[in-house]
Motif scaffolding. Sequence first.
Motif, short mmCIF file in Angstrom:
data_model
loop_
_atom_site.label_atom_id
_atom_site.label_comp_id
_atom_site.label_asym_id
_atom_site.label_seq_id
_atom_site.Cartn_x
_atom_site.Cartn_y
_atom_site.Cartn_z
N ALA A 153 45.13 36.89 29.06
CA ALA A 153 44.16 37.49 29.99
C ALA A 153 44.64 38.86 30.46
N LEU B 46 43.80 37.47 37.93
CA LEU B 46 43.58 36.63 36.74
C LEU B 46 43.45 35.16 37.13
N TYR C 172 47.52 33.22 31.06
CA TYR C 172 47.43 34.46 31.84
C TYR C 172 48.02 35.66 31.08
N GLN D 192 42.10 30.77 33.98
CA GLN D 192 42.67 31.30 32.74
C GLN D 192 43.90 30.49 32.35
N THR E 77 38.44 36.22 38.13
CA THR E 77 37.87 35.67 36.90
C THR E 77 36.84 34.61 37.28
#
Length: 677
Positions: A243, A387, A240, A237, A233
């Motif tokens: 995401a 992520l 998560y 994030q 990414t």
Amino acid sequence: MPYDPAPPPAKRFKPGSAFFRRDNKTEPGMLHASALLELQRKQLPIFQAKAQLSARLRQLNSAVLIGETGSGKTTQVPQYLYEAGIAKQGVIAITQPRRVAAISLASRVAEERRMQLGKLVGYTVRFEDVTSPETKLKFMTDGMLLREAIGDPLLLRYAVVVLDEAHERTMHTDVLFGVVKTAQRRRGELNKLPLKIIVMSATMDVDLFAEYFNNAPVLYLEGRQHPIQIYYTKQPQPDYLQAALVSIFQIHQEAPPSHDILVFMTGQEEIEALARTCRDIAKHLPESCSPMVVITLYASLPPAQQLRVFQPAPKGCRKVILSTNIAETSVTISGIKYVIDSGMVKAKHFNPGSGLEVLAVQRVSKAQAWQRTGRAGRENSGFCYRLYTESEFDDLAPMTVPEILRCNLASVILQLMALGIPDVMNFDFMSKPSSESIRSAVVQLELLGAVERKEEQVSLTALGKKMASFPLEPRYAKTILLSPDFSCSEEVLSIVSILSVDTVLYNPPARREEVLAVRRKFTSSEGDHVTLLGIYRAFKKVSGNKEWCRENFVNSRNMALVKEVQAQLREICLKLNLKLESCGADMGKVRRCLAHGMFVNAAELQPDGSYVALDSHQTVAIHPSSVLFQAKPAYVVFNELLSTSRCYMRELSLVDADWLLEAAPQYFSRKLRHSKI
């Protein structure tokens, strides 16, 4: 975590987009293997080295074998050893950290040998033994080989011990390293048949392992890792879960339906929430999108449901597997093209100062991240969506902290003393726990009456020897041993058996109100243990009827396992000449026995309505899943603490203050600083 059952945002994160950036590192690939088993074996990278590897392993007493992902080491090395005639001298043990791996690998190898499972190839996991006198290739969990070592410290049944997935460094694995190393040395000193030790992994600190096993040679195998494209990414994030959800549906809308997705999350509740959301969203997608089948994978699922991940999805349908780190290890799940890595894992941490052991979510290590990534390249080229940012990856710890350095060592110390290790404080650990952790475990065992100290010497008591006979945590073993004094052995055996298997209750989130209504008829105001006992008694009364289990949201497979566990525990009790009797409907006797066996896990209600764990003086709360959640009993004993937003007690029983004082008067006179017990 609740989500809106609406289509995901039309956010695209192709290479170079706002969400993900591309990492150009790839790994060399190889061609697909044939579908036929024999051809598959011959096309594994390890096959090219078979003659050379077999000859080398025959010569060596110890070896560290590093095999890249997909090399075939886990299924083939045991067979090569067998084919080289080494099994004529004894059984070949192959240890795995997880039961699902031990079972599925044994099944695969039996299939390759065209033999019935339990004959030449078998497995042993806790409370399940699928072996026979003919078994020469025995897959087993680390803990099971440790239990065998209590009765046979030299492991004389075995010619070879293969320690697979050694990098996982579970508590049992680390103890097993020392036990196997000692058995090898002692067999040499006594002129017994040599014990061969083979340590295997895809990733590990090679120098540490080689040095520990007497400077064992390191053998490297090429793998069959296909190219994997990694995306990070661009921004960290904070959520998560969200995401992961966006990533799943982005891939689902763009990739061919035959490309399956494996998502790494941290635990059961999170996985079930994400699964529910995925299924809801999938219903609202346009017809142009292929159907999606969402499968969950975590330790407390019954084995039959865990094995569903290996079944192919229906034609034209995509399989999405939501898993904990259980899917990181050697087992290959066919069809995985995409991996989504949350970068998080749930791990136990023990504070020897406070005596508190909690389960908490933390970042993975780099080694874990690469293990997860490797799942996408087992059969063909793949993709891994991490992520987290590349700089976050760079900041990860290189290796996972071994469990032995972050867990309560009471079980370990009891096992070591039962093995006849004279000086547990100086046991040959690969990574030595702190002296504070070892002392804390000895204090706990002393409280339970399992050990006694004379000056600086710690020795096992007669009670401790009996406790070590049970494959259970010390407090459960103590509770069983005390049960004849309260005339409730049958009930305590049932309760401990229930607590020893994965959850016996099935709680589908979508049917929460229905579940609560059905459970009310079993709910006991005396606590969760008595409630679970009532459900188990009802299950036995209907002889495990499957329809009854469905209607009452009871996991029939796990309940059947409870009966098997209880039978094995009863067998141990009979060997120890324990009197087995039932207290009938008098649950006070059961709770009193639990108070005497589990007093270290006691908590007291405070004037402000909160609870304090008496051992650590930590503020704790009753978990919402407990039948006592709305009640405010003055004193309770609990099974474990779970740390999320708060520190929760799980599986509780209502107890009397007098019982606790009766169980350990000196202990409670020290611990109850603010209590009027």
